[in-house]
Motif scaffolding. Structure first.
Motif, short mmCIF file in Angstrom:
data_model
loop_
_atom_site.label_atom_id
_atom_site.label_comp_id
_atom_site.label_asym_id
_atom_site.label_seq_id
_atom_site.Cartn_x
_atom_site.Cartn_y
_atom_site.Cartn_z
N TYR A 93 -2.97 -8.89 -3.06
CA TYR A 93 -2.60 -7.48 -2.88
C TYR A 93 -2.62 -6.66 -4.18
O TYR A 93 -2.00 -5.60 -4.25
CB TYR A 93 -1.23 -7.35 -2.21
CG TYR A 93 -1.06 -8.21 -0.99
CD1 TYR A 93 -2.06 -8.31 -0.03
CD2 TYR A 93 0.11 -8.93 -0.77
CE1 TYR A 93 -1.91 -9.10 1.11
CE2 TYR A 93 0.28 -9.72 0.36
CZ TYR A 93 -0.74 -9.80 1.29
OH TYR A 93 -0.58 -10.58 2.40
N GLN A 94 -3.34 -7.11 -5.19
CA GLN A 94 -3.39 -6.36 -6.45
C GLN A 94 -4.11 -5.02 -6.31
O GLN A 94 -3.70 -4.03 -6.90
CB GLN A 94 -4.08 -7.20 -7.54
CG GLN A 94 -3.24 -8.33 -8.07
CD GLN A 94 -2.01 -7.85 -8.80
OE1 GLN A 94 -2.03 -6.85 -9.50
NE2 GLN A 94 -0.90 -8.55 -8.63
N ARG A 95 -5.17 -5.00 -5.51
CA ARG A 95 -5.91 -3.75 -5.31
C ARG A 95 -5.03 -2.70 -4.63
O ARG A 95 -4.99 -1.54 -5.02
CB ARG A 95 -7.16 -4.03 -4.49
CG ARG A 95 -8.08 -2.85 -4.34
CD ARG A 95 -9.35 -3.24 -3.63
NE ARG A 95 -9.10 -4.31 -2.65
CZ ARG A 95 -10.05 -4.94 -2.00
NH1 ARG A 95 -11.30 -4.65 -2.20
NH2 ARG A 95 -9.76 -5.87 -1.13
N GLU A 96 -4.27 -3.13 -3.61
CA GLU A 96 -3.37 -2.22 -2.91
C GLU A 96 -2.26 -1.71 -3.83
O GLU A 96 -1.87 -0.55 -3.77
CB GLU A 96 -2.75 -2.91 -1.68
CG GLU A 96 -3.73 -3.18 -0.56
CD GLU A 96 -4.57 -4.44 -0.76
OE1 GLU A 96 -5.46 -4.69 0.05
OE2 GLU A 96 -4.32 -5.18 -1.73
N GLN A 97 -1.75 -2.60 -4.67
CA GLN A 97 -0.70 -2.20 -5.61
C GLN A 97 -1.21 -1.18 -6.61
O GLN A 97 -0.53 -0.19 -6.90
CB GLN A 97 -0.14 -3.42 -6.34
CG GLN A 97 0.94 -3.07 -7.34
CD GLN A 97 1.64 -4.28 -7.88
OE1 GLN A 97 2.25 -5.04 -7.13
NE2 GLN A 97 1.58 -4.49 -9.17
N LEU A 98 -2.40 -1.40 -7.14
CA LEU A 98 -2.98 -0.46 -8.10
C LEU A 98 -3.18 0.91 -7.47
O LEU A 98 -2.90 1.94 -8.08
CB LEU A 98 -4.31 -1.01 -8.62
CG LEU A 98 -4.98 -0.22 -9.75
CD1 LEU A 98 -4.07 -0.12 -10.96
CD2 LEU A 98 -6.30 -0.86 -10.13
N LYS A 99 -3.61 0.93 -6.21
CA LYS A 99 -3.81 2.20 -5.49
C LYS A 99 -2.48 2.92 -5.30
O LYS A 99 -2.37 4.12 -5.53
CB LYS A 99 -4.49 1.92 -4.15
CG LYS A 99 -4.92 3.16 -3.40
CD LYS A 99 -5.79 2.76 -2.21
CE LYS A 99 -6.11 3.89 -1.27
NZ LYS A 99 -6.69 5.07 -1.88
N SER A 143 3.13 -6.68 -5.34
CA SER A 143 2.41 -7.93 -5.17
C SER A 143 3.18 -9.03 -5.89
O SER A 143 3.63 -8.84 -7.01
CB SER A 143 1.01 -7.79 -5.77
OG SER A 143 0.43 -9.05 -5.93
N ASN A 193 -1.40 4.30 -8.70
CA ASN A 193 -2.19 5.47 -9.10
C ASN A 193 -1.84 6.71 -8.28
O ASN A 193 -1.88 7.83 -8.80
CB ASN A 193 -3.69 5.18 -8.97
CG ASN A 193 -4.17 4.21 -10.03
OD1 ASN A 193 -3.55 4.06 -11.08
ND2 ASN A 193 -5.25 3.51 -9.75
N ARG A 215 0.82 -1.21 0.00
CA ARG A 215 0.00 0.00 0.00
C ARG A 215 0.86 1.27 0.00
O ARG A 215 0.50 2.27 -0.62
CB ARG A 215 -0.92 -0.02 1.21
CG ARG A 215 -1.97 1.06 1.22
CD ARG A 215 -2.91 0.90 2.39
NE ARG A 215 -3.86 -0.17 2.13
CZ ARG A 215 -4.49 -0.87 3.05
NH1 ARG A 215 -4.28 -0.63 4.33
NH2 ARG A 215 -5.33 -1.82 2.71
#
Length: 198
Positions: free
Chosen positions: A144-150, A138, A153, A132
């Motif tokens: 942890y893909q959602r955290e990586q994308l955040k 990830s 971004n 994060r």
């Protein structure tokens, strides 16, 4: 639609379902063989080796599902200056475990026989926090893909500039240590692919 076509569609659907069931069965068996061990619990304090490795009384623990820059790895800032992202990742993990009230749990080991663990400080998942904050990637297809994308971004940590994936960085260093000049290999491949030799 003819009876022949209906029968053919039915057989094709049946084949897809059987294939999917077979693959799911293999995944289940592999998971049982790998993850069937007894859960090990480690409680802090810990010594931080790098951004994804802890140590406690001679045992090294690998944070599962993440891959942080190596300790001597450098990244690039937006204006293309080098910065020690590997040391920064280590400092981030030091900050997360510094109060000592950390518990790490896991049932598996990696190929170096290090326990693969998920670490918590109270209700905070430290593996998630490393991704994060942008100081780890990830290491799985879904983990942890959602955290990586955040983090990407929001340009956090290593995402603020340019970096080489830690796995790629390790591969290139391994080739260098084995006496292989990686740049010459890449130049040779570019030459072959350019078709100038025809």
């Amino acid at each position: 639609m003819s009876a022949y076509r209906r029968h053919r569609r039915y057989r094709r659907a049946q084949d897809w379902i059987l294939t999917a069931c077979f693959i799911l069965g293999l995944l289940f068996v592999a998971n049982m063989l790998q993850g069937g061990g007894e859960q090990k619990v480690f409680r802090g304090p810990f010594h931080v080796i790098d951004g994804d490795t802890l140590a406690q009384m001679g045992t090294r623990l690998r944070l599962s599902g993440i891959d942080a820059p190596e300790l001597d790895q450098t990244c690039r800032t937006v204006d293309d200056r080098p910065w020690p992202c590997g040391k920064a990742a280590r400092e981030q993990l030091v900050d997360l475990v510094k109060d000592g009230d950390v518990e790490c749990r896991g049932t598996e080991v990696d190929r170096y026989d290090r326990p693969l663990v998920i670490c918590y400080r109270q209700n905070t998942n430290l593996n998630v926090q490393m991704v994060r904050t942008g100081f780890a990637l990830s290491a799985g297809l879904l983990t942890y893909q959602r955290e990586q994308l955040k983090a990407e971004n929001e340009k956090r940590g290593i995402w603020a500039g340019r970096f080489q994936r830690p796995s790629q960085w390790r591969r290139e260093r391994k080739l260098e240590h084995q006496g292989v000049d990686f740049s010459n290999i890449l130049d040779g491949l570019k030459g072959v692919l350019s078709l100038q030799w025809l």
